[in-house]
Scaffold this active site. Sequence first.
Site, PDB file in Angstrom:
ATOM      1  N   TYR A 132       3.896  36.690   6.823  1.00 19.17           N
ATOM      2  CA  TYR A 132       3.717  35.260   6.558  1.00 19.17           C
ATOM      3  C   TYR A 132       3.330  35.013   5.102  1.00 19.17           C
ATOM      4  O   TYR A 132       2.631  34.056   4.781  1.00 19.17           O
ATOM      5  CB  TYR A 132       2.630  34.657   7.459  1.00 19.17           C
ATOM      6  CG  TYR A 132       2.935  34.634   8.942  1.00 19.17           C
ATOM      7  CD1 TYR A 132       4.133  35.115   9.456  1.00 19.17           C
ATOM      8  CD2 TYR A 132       2.013  34.110   9.841  1.00 19.17           C
ATOM      9  CE1 TYR A 132       4.391  35.088  10.824  1.00 19.17           C
ATOM     10  CE2 TYR A 132       2.271  34.070  11.208  1.00 19.17           C
ATOM     11  CZ  TYR A 132       3.455  34.576  11.689  1.00 19.17           C
ATOM     12  OH  TYR A 132       3.700  34.539  13.042  1.00 19.17           O
ATOM     13  N   LYS A 182       4.343  49.297  13.080  1.00 27.15           N
ATOM     14  CA  LYS A 182       5.742  49.453  13.481  1.00 27.15           C
ATOM     15  C   LYS A 182       6.417  50.272  12.390  1.00 27.15           C
ATOM     16  O   LYS A 182       7.523  49.991  11.945  1.00 27.15           O
ATOM     17  CB  LYS A 182       6.395  48.066  13.651  1.00 27.15           C
ATOM     18  CG  LYS A 182       7.743  48.076  14.320  1.00 27.15           C
ATOM     19  CD  LYS A 182       7.742  48.545  15.775  1.00 27.15           C
ATOM     20  CE  LYS A 182       9.138  48.946  16.199  1.00 27.15           C
ATOM     21  NZ  LYS A 182       9.205  49.482  17.577  1.00 27.15           N
ATOM     22  N   ASP A 215       4.845  47.475  19.924  1.00 27.14           N
ATOM     23  CA  ASP A 215       5.524  47.195  21.199  1.00 27.14           C
ATOM     24  C   ASP A 215       4.790  47.884  22.355  1.00 27.14           C
ATOM     25  O   ASP A 215       4.533  47.277  23.401  1.00 27.14           O
ATOM     26  CB  ASP A 215       7.021  47.588  21.140  1.00 27.14           C
ATOM     27  CG  ASP A 215       7.287  48.915  20.425  1.00 27.14           C
ATOM     28  OD1 ASP A 215       6.326  49.555  19.948  1.00 27.14           O
ATOM     29  OD2 ASP A 215       8.470  49.311  20.356  1.00 27.14           O
ATOM     30  N   ASP A 239      -0.550  37.523  15.442  1.00 25.01           N
ATOM     31  CA  ASP A 239      -0.219  36.184  15.951  1.00 25.01           C
ATOM     32  C   ASP A 239       0.336  36.310  17.362  1.00 25.01           C
ATOM     33  O   ASP A 239      -0.098  35.623  18.293  1.00 25.01           O
ATOM     34  CB  ASP A 239       0.796  35.517  15.010  1.00 25.01           C
ATOM     35  CG  ASP A 239       1.146  34.112  15.454  1.00 25.01           C
ATOM     36  OD1 ASP A 239       0.299  33.453  16.101  1.00 25.01           O
ATOM     37  OD2 ASP A 239       2.271  33.661  15.163  1.00 25.01           O
ATOM     38  N   ASP A 243      -1.601  35.491  21.368  1.00 23.07           N
ATOM     39  CA  ASP A 243      -1.147  34.599  22.451  1.00 23.07           C
ATOM     40  C   ASP A 243      -1.118  35.375  23.766  1.00 23.07           C
ATOM     41  O   ASP A 243      -1.494  34.852  24.816  1.00 23.07           O
ATOM     42  CB  ASP A 243       0.252  34.011  22.159  1.00 23.07           C
ATOM     43  CG  ASP A 243       0.183  32.622  21.513  1.00 23.07           C
ATOM     44  OD1 ASP A 243      -0.716  32.387  20.677  1.00 23.07           O
ATOM     45  OD2 ASP A 243       1.030  31.759  21.837  1.00 23.07           O
TER      46      ASP A 243
HETATM   47  C1  IPM Z   1      -1.819  30.544  14.982  1.00 26.14           C
HETATM   48  C2  IPM Z   1      -0.571  29.691  14.877  1.00 26.14           C
HETATM   49  C3  IPM Z   1      -0.107  29.650  13.446  1.00 26.14           C
HETATM   50  C4  IPM Z   1       0.135  31.065  12.958  1.00 26.14           C
HETATM   51  C5  IPM Z   1       1.142  28.825  13.219  1.00 26.14           C
HETATM   52  C6  IPM Z   1       0.952  27.427  13.697  1.00 26.14           C
HETATM   53  C7  IPM Z   1       1.608  28.835  11.800  1.00 26.14           C
HETATM   54  O1  IPM Z   1       0.416  30.147  15.729  1.00 26.14           O
HETATM   55  O2  IPM Z   1      -2.832  30.194  14.362  1.00 26.14           O
HETATM   56  O3  IPM Z   1      -1.792  31.532  15.707  1.00 26.14           O
HETATM   57  O4  IPM Z   1       1.162  31.655  13.273  1.00 26.14           O
HETATM   58  O5  IPM Z   1      -0.712  31.565  12.282  1.00 26.14           O
HETATM   59 MN    MN Z   2      -0.224  31.761  16.981  1.00 22.07          MN
END
Ligand code: IPM
Ligand code: MN
Length: 346
Positions: A132, A182, A215, A239, A243
Amino acid sequence: MTHRVAVLAGDGVGPEVVAEARRAVDALDVAIEWTDLPWGSAYWHEHGRMMPEDALEIVRAHEAILMGAVGDPSVPDHVSLWGLVLDLRQRLDLWANVRPARLLEGIPCPLAGRRPSDVDMLFVRENTEGEYAGVGGRAHRTLPDEVAIEVSVFTRTGVERVLRFAFEHAETRRGLVTSATKSNASRFGYVLWDEIAEEVAADHSGVRYERVLVDALAARMVRAPDSLDVVVASNLFADILTDLAAAIQGGMGMAASANLAPGADVPGLFEPVHGSAPDIAGQGVANPAGAVWSASLMLDALGEPEAAATLMAALEHVCRDGPRTRDVGGSATTREVGDAVAARLA
Ligand code: IPM
Ligand code: MN
Ligand code: NAD
């Protein structure tokens, strides 16, 4: 002493969950002066940018930023996110994104037979570079040979500081660092990452270090979350993994995060892991737990550990006894959960 905190409620469910986090903090015995910053997608429609030109100076005049989420279907996501949260993370150099992933009692876990004692991970996410970094470009737009290049950037400074930070955390926890990589497929950035991890591990003999391909790590989080303690990973990997971790914690609404610049005199940015959830925005049903938890992380960073612990205990109590929102098996509204947290603190 009064703490100055900037509030970036943002879009969608952002304002709904931040209102409850703020109410909970106000119920504590800490003096906070809140500054509302009306930045986000509505601001973009009015001003053509997500935040004003002097945004950095404005937030720097505060000790912390409490954020909801940004993102609205009416604004391209790369515009809204790069115009706000990603820009703040980079320009404030908030290089460590700390994401505790703990299953709280009373919250249903989607993994069969898993109990709160099985799920206590701490993700340390590199937060300013890697995948990023924002480096790249596009050429030959709309032509058949149109090309897009997205470059990952890994610097020794950036990688080393986040790895050291992760090892220091592991020393205060169960003493295990799992580094996501990775480097079997990507031969440069993650190989540098692995080499620096070896060096940092050598400086922390009290910490067990393991390198796991990302992975395989995703699968292990599902099969054996209890085998993980501190997980350190690049921007993109963490990231995605957080999730997954949020789901294991009971859902997106549960997960909290702190964007920090350890050792520097800049405001941290505290936000739930979830986004603006346009699918449920405006219904008053978003789970405020991740935002309340983020506010507790903020109090810790403000040097108010007792208030932070009191707030976390109130949240844990409400998760255990209810009320809970529907994403975690209840039927309460955002407001009712916020009321219950505030009532515990009164
Ligand atoms: C997070 C979000 C952000 C990220 C997005 C919205 C850019 O998904 O804070 O996890 O990927 O950092
Ligand atoms: Mn995120
Ligand atoms: P999301 O996290 O907003 O939603 C994913 C799913 O989780 C949805 O089903 C949603 O209803 C649910 N969810 C999220 N928060 C919840 C809560 N508090 N309580 C109950 N359920 C909740 O992710 P998305 O749908 O991929 O993204 C939506 C928008 O948010 C996009 O514009 C995206 O770019 C943005 N986003 C912003 C941030 C941020 O500001 N930090 C983070 C992630 C996504």
